[in-house]
Enzyme design. Structure first.
Site, PDB file in Angstrom:
ATOM      1  N   ASP A 153      -7.106   4.117  -4.376  1.00 28.44           N
ATOM      2  CA  ASP A 153      -7.734   3.948  -3.058  1.00 28.44           C
ATOM      3  C   ASP A 153      -8.356   5.318  -2.774  1.00 28.44           C
ATOM      4  O   ASP A 153      -8.634   6.078  -3.719  1.00 28.44           O
ATOM      5  CB  ASP A 153      -6.697   3.540  -1.997  1.00 28.44           C
ATOM      6  CG  ASP A 153      -7.337   3.045  -0.690  1.00 28.44           C
ATOM      7  OD1 ASP A 153      -7.789   1.885  -0.647  1.00 28.44           O
ATOM      8  OD2 ASP A 153      -7.422   3.822   0.268  1.00 28.44           O
ATOM      9  N   LYS A 210       0.868  -1.185   0.000  1.00 34.23           N
ATOM     10  CA  LYS A 210       0.000   0.000   0.000  1.00 34.23           C
ATOM     11  C   LYS A 210       0.897   1.225   0.000  1.00 34.23           C
ATOM     12  O   LYS A 210       2.030   1.159   0.477  1.00 34.23           O
ATOM     13  CB  LYS A 210      -0.872   0.023   1.264  1.00 34.23           C
ATOM     14  CG  LYS A 210      -2.130   0.835   1.105  1.00 34.23           C
ATOM     15  CD  LYS A 210      -3.208  -0.014   0.454  1.00 34.23           C
ATOM     16  CE  LYS A 210      -4.464   0.760   0.161  1.00 34.23           C
ATOM     17  NZ  LYS A 210      -5.544  -0.147  -0.239  1.00 34.23           N
TER      18      LYS A 210
HETATM   19  P1  NDP Z   1     -13.074   7.460  -2.567  1.00 35.80           P
HETATM   20  O1  NDP Z   1     -11.995   8.470  -2.412  1.00 35.80           O
HETATM   21  O2  NDP Z   1     -13.655   7.221  -3.898  1.00 35.80           O
HETATM   22  O3  NDP Z   1     -14.282   7.760  -1.569  1.00 35.80           O
HETATM   23  C1  NDP Z   1     -14.070   7.828  -0.200  1.00 35.80           C
HETATM   24  C2  NDP Z   1     -15.394   8.154   0.460  1.00 35.80           C
HETATM   25  O4  NDP Z   1     -15.260   7.995   1.865  1.00 35.80           O
HETATM   26  C3  NDP Z   1     -15.816   9.598   0.252  1.00 35.80           C
HETATM   27  O5  NDP Z   1     -17.202   9.684   0.289  1.00 35.80           O
HETATM   28  C4  NDP Z   1     -15.175  10.284   1.458  1.00 35.80           C
HETATM   29  O6  NDP Z   1     -15.817  11.505   1.831  1.00 35.80           O
HETATM   30  C5  NDP Z   1     -15.407   9.239   2.527  1.00 35.80           C
HETATM   31  N1  NDP Z   1     -14.362   9.378   3.548  1.00 35.80           N
HETATM   32  C6  NDP Z   1     -13.031   9.236   3.390  1.00 35.80           C
HETATM   33  N2  NDP Z   1     -12.397   9.454   4.541  1.00 35.80           N
HETATM   34  C7  NDP Z   1     -13.354   9.741   5.440  1.00 35.80           C
HETATM   35  C8  NDP Z   1     -13.343  10.054   6.819  1.00 35.80           C
HETATM   36  N3  NDP Z   1     -12.184  10.131   7.493  1.00 35.80           N
HETATM   37  N4  NDP Z   1     -14.537  10.273   7.440  1.00 35.80           N
HETATM   38  C9  NDP Z   1     -15.706  10.205   6.764  1.00 35.80           C
HETATM   39  N5  NDP Z   1     -15.783   9.920   5.444  1.00 35.80           N
HETATM   40  C10 NDP Z   1     -14.620   9.696   4.808  1.00 35.80           C
HETATM   41  O7  NDP Z   1     -12.439   6.099  -1.975  1.00 35.80           O
HETATM   42  P2  NDP Z   1     -12.877   4.590  -2.244  1.00 35.80           P
HETATM   43  O8  NDP Z   1     -14.342   4.499  -2.418  1.00 35.80           O
HETATM   44  O9  NDP Z   1     -11.969   4.034  -3.275  1.00 35.80           O
HETATM   45  O10 NDP Z   1     -12.439   3.911  -0.858  1.00 35.80           O
HETATM   46  C11 NDP Z   1     -13.335   3.802   0.247  1.00 35.80           C
HETATM   47  C12 NDP Z   1     -12.866   2.678   1.157  1.00 35.80           C
HETATM   48  O11 NDP Z   1     -12.815   1.450   0.419  1.00 35.80           O
HETATM   49  C13 NDP Z   1     -11.466   2.843   1.749  1.00 35.80           C
HETATM   50  O12 NDP Z   1     -11.429   2.245   3.025  1.00 35.80           O
HETATM   51  C14 NDP Z   1     -10.597   2.019   0.800  1.00 35.80           C
HETATM   52  O13 NDP Z   1      -9.404   1.606   1.406  1.00 35.80           O
HETATM   53  C15 NDP Z   1     -11.520   0.857   0.512  1.00 35.80           C
HETATM   54  N6  NDP Z   1     -11.254   0.086  -0.687  1.00 35.80           N
HETATM   55  C16 NDP Z   1     -11.180   0.677  -1.914  1.00 35.80           C
HETATM   56  C17 NDP Z   1     -10.953  -0.099  -3.034  1.00 35.80           C
HETATM   57  C18 NDP Z   1     -10.975   0.456  -4.408  1.00 35.80           C
HETATM   58  O14 NDP Z   1     -10.902  -0.329  -5.347  1.00 35.80           O
HETATM   59  N7  NDP Z   1     -11.093   1.761  -4.595  1.00 35.80           N
HETATM   60  C19 NDP Z   1     -10.727  -1.551  -2.927  1.00 35.80           C
HETATM   61  C20 NDP Z   1     -10.916  -2.081  -1.593  1.00 35.80           C
HETATM   62  C21 NDP Z   1     -11.150  -1.267  -0.537  1.00 35.80           C
HETATM   63  P3  NDP Z   1     -15.095  12.901   1.485  1.00 35.80           P
HETATM   64  O15 NDP Z   1     -15.305  13.091   0.023  1.00 35.80           O
HETATM   65  O16 NDP Z   1     -15.785  13.911   2.330  1.00 35.80           O
HETATM   66  O17 NDP Z   1     -13.647  12.743   1.858  1.00 35.80           O
HETATM   67  O1  2IT Z   2      -7.751  -1.923  -0.702  1.00 36.44           O
HETATM   68  C1  2IT Z   2      -7.725  -2.368  -1.862  1.00 36.44           C
HETATM   69  O2  2IT Z   2      -7.867  -3.575  -2.093  1.00 36.44           O
HETATM   70  C2  2IT Z   2      -7.519  -1.433  -2.962  1.00 36.44           C
HETATM   71  N1  2IT Z   2      -7.448  -0.219  -2.718  1.00 36.44           N
HETATM   72  C3  2IT Z   2      -7.367  -1.927  -4.371  1.00 36.44           C
HETATM   73  C4  2IT Z   2      -5.976  -2.427  -4.623  1.00 36.44           C
HETATM   74  C5  2IT Z   2      -5.667  -2.796  -6.047  1.00 36.44           C
HETATM   75  O3  2IT Z   2      -4.479  -3.055  -6.297  1.00 36.44           O
HETATM   76  O4  2IT Z   2      -6.554  -2.838  -6.912  1.00 36.44           O
END
Ligand code: NDP
Ligand code: 2IT
Length: 449
Positions: free
Chosen positions: A170, A130
């Site tokens: 992420d 990461k």
């Molecule tokens: P995005 O940046 O697309 O969206 C993040 C969302 O979460 C936004 O709505 C943001 O609000 C909110 N958020 C972030 N930090 C906080 C906080 N501290 N308190 C409240 N709300 C918060 O990210 P993703 O959707 O990609 O990721 C979301 C989660 O999923 C993370 O935990 C990530 O690690 C996990 N994840 C993502 C993957 C991927 O493929 N993208 C894969 C597996 C897991 P705001 O806009 O106000 O910051």
């Molecule tokens: O937490 C996760 O699994 C991710 N942010 C996606 C990682 C990836 O390599 O697609």
């Protein structure tokens, strides 16, 4: 090590805390895993003799670097960039990049550690890593984000490669940022290779990578419900977040006949009792990825309620946390269950603190921990790597099937290792054990390295 499992855990965590002072998220992630693995390896002394758990909890390599860039007012800004390469026993390092003001080494070490087990669960050859930076993309112009991404890659490029380490998105890193970083990598190395995943379709991206994490999380909820002879149809879901994972989890709930009544961001949540349908979701995607506005605008647009705080007090059957780590504590978990929730599938990484997980397990509700539920994103990233290596691209139908089959396979492995024999499946234990075995056995094969 001491004699009882509890003593062994205490002594293990004492060592982790001493070597990684103050890194509370990293301690939390390690303890959750080690607490489930220690009982399993009591009668398998080779894992203890070869210090497999100790080695897994010490990243192979931690890289930190300065990222200096110029904002639109010609002010020089300095950020800290990171890449934590946790373990490459079963494949090249793989895992996302997070750009958020809260990023610390502790958060990235917890995420890289978790990623190692998650990637193993997918069945694909990917190690765990990461990275990211304490850069806050909010309020920045496209040009500022571009300059930051370019400067970030001028250092990161020497540590990654298509067979070495393949980052992805992420929080705060989506298609726009991946494009800027891929362009810089290509220019610096004069190579067009699959060094990042989540790329645009024009330059080597995979179909359904954008949707994969959210879809996979809902498939996991559906797979757990199916064991009980139940389904998503007719169920009410509450979702936190409104980013990549949250919006596609909502889309899949709708497609499977459920109703989504909340989404959130860091300013609060919207409650839409009529359901957040496909048209409203299209509005959210535009709001969050094009206009980059706040979720409150949804409430103004559709006459829904907006509240500060988190959505966990809203009545539901299913809860899908998709924002960030530690967003559900013990009391919030109790509230969920009191209000009717019987199924939690974690789209975010480690969104529930230990006290909350204990509440789920005590109440014996369906609980899919993040490494099991959100593995669909990295699984399709793995498929993007395969397509890039072979210089081909698979059809959407093929990829949809591969994602669904992968999530089914993960559910089956977690069920096998998590079955308590009394009718309850502890998927937390199942995910940790099923993820552990493959990585551990590969490490044994290599000897002491
Ligand atoms: P995005 O940046 O697309 O969206 C993040 C969302 O979460 C936004 O709505 C943001 O609000 C909110 N958020 C972030 N930090 C906080 C906080 N501290 N308190 C409240 N709300 C918060 O990210 P993703 O959707 O990609 O990721 C979301 C989660 O999923 C993370 O935990 C990530 O690690 C996990 N994840 C993502 C993957 C991927 O493929 N993208 C894969 C597996 C897991 P705001 O806009 O106000 O910051
Ligand atoms: O937490 C996760 O699994 C991710 N942010 C996606 C990682 C990836 O390599 O697609």
């Amino acid at each position: 090590m001491g004699t009882t499992v509890e003593e062994q855990l205490e002594s293990f965590m004492h060592g982790v805390e001493r070597r990684n002072p103050g890194e509370i998220e990293f301690h939390q992630a390690v303890e959750e895993v080690v607490a489930t693995i220690l009982p399993y390896i009591q009668d398998k002394p080779i894992y203890q003799e070869m210090q497999i758990l100790e080695r897994m909890a010490e990243p192979d390599r931690v890289i930190t670097f300065r990222v200096c860039w110029e904002d639109d007012k010609q002010q020089i800004r300095t950020q800290r960039g990171y890449r934590v390469q946790n373990n490459n026993a079963i494949g090249p390092y793989k895992g996302g990049l997070r750009f958020h003001h809260s990023v610390t080494l502790s958060i990235l070490k917890f995420l890289a550690f978790e990623q190692t087990f998650k990637n193993s669960l997918t069945g694909l050859p990917m190690g765990g890593a990461k990275g990211g930076a304490d850069f806050n993309p909010k309020g920045k112009s496209d040009h500022e984000v571009m300059r930051f991404c370019q400067q970030f890659m001028t250092e990161l490029f020497r540590h990654i490669g298509e067979d070495t380490d393949v980052p992805a998105g992420d929080i705060g890193v989506g298609a726009r940022e991946i494009g800027y970083m891929f362009g810089t990598y290509k220019r610096l190395t004069n190579k067009f290779v699959g060094v990042l995943t989540g790329k645009g379709m024009e330059y080597g991206g995979s179909k359904i990578r954008t949707e994969a994490t959210g879809y996979g999380t809902v498939y996991t909820a559906a797979n757990m419900l199916a064991v009980k002879g139940d389904s998503i149809e007719g169920k009410t879901a509450i979702i936190s977040g409104s980013g990549n994972v949250a919006t596609y989890a909502a889309e899949k709930i709708n497609q499977l006949g459920g109703k989504v009544v909340t989404l959130s961001d860091s300013s609060g949540f919207v409650y839409d009792k009529d359901g957040i349908d496909a048209d409203k979701l299209a509005y959210v995607v535009d709001l969050k990825t094009v206009r980059r506005g706040r979720i409150k605008e949804y409430a103004d647009e559709f006459g829904a309620e907006f509240h500060e705080g988190k959505p966990w007090g809203v009545n539901c059957d299913i809860a899908i946390p998709c924002a960030t780590q530690n967003e559900i504590d013990g009391d919030e978990a109790k509230t969920l269950i009191k209000n009717g929730c019987t199924c939690v599938a974690e789209g975010a990484n480690m969104p529930t603190i230990k006290a909350g997980i204990d509440v789920y397990l005590d109440a014996k509700i369906l609980f899919a921990p993040s490494k099991m539920a959100n593995a669909g994103g990295v699984a399709v990233s793995g498929l993007e790597m395969s397509q890039n290596s072979a210089r081909i691209s698979w059809s959407e139908d093929e990829l949809q099937k591969l994602l669904k089959d992968t999530m089914t396979g993960i559910h089956e492995s977690c069920l096998e290792y998590g079955d308590e024999g009394d009718g309850y499946v502890n998927y937390l234990k199942g995910a940790n054990l099923a993820g552990f075995v493959k990585v551990a056995d590969a490490m044994l094969a290599y000897g002491v390295v």
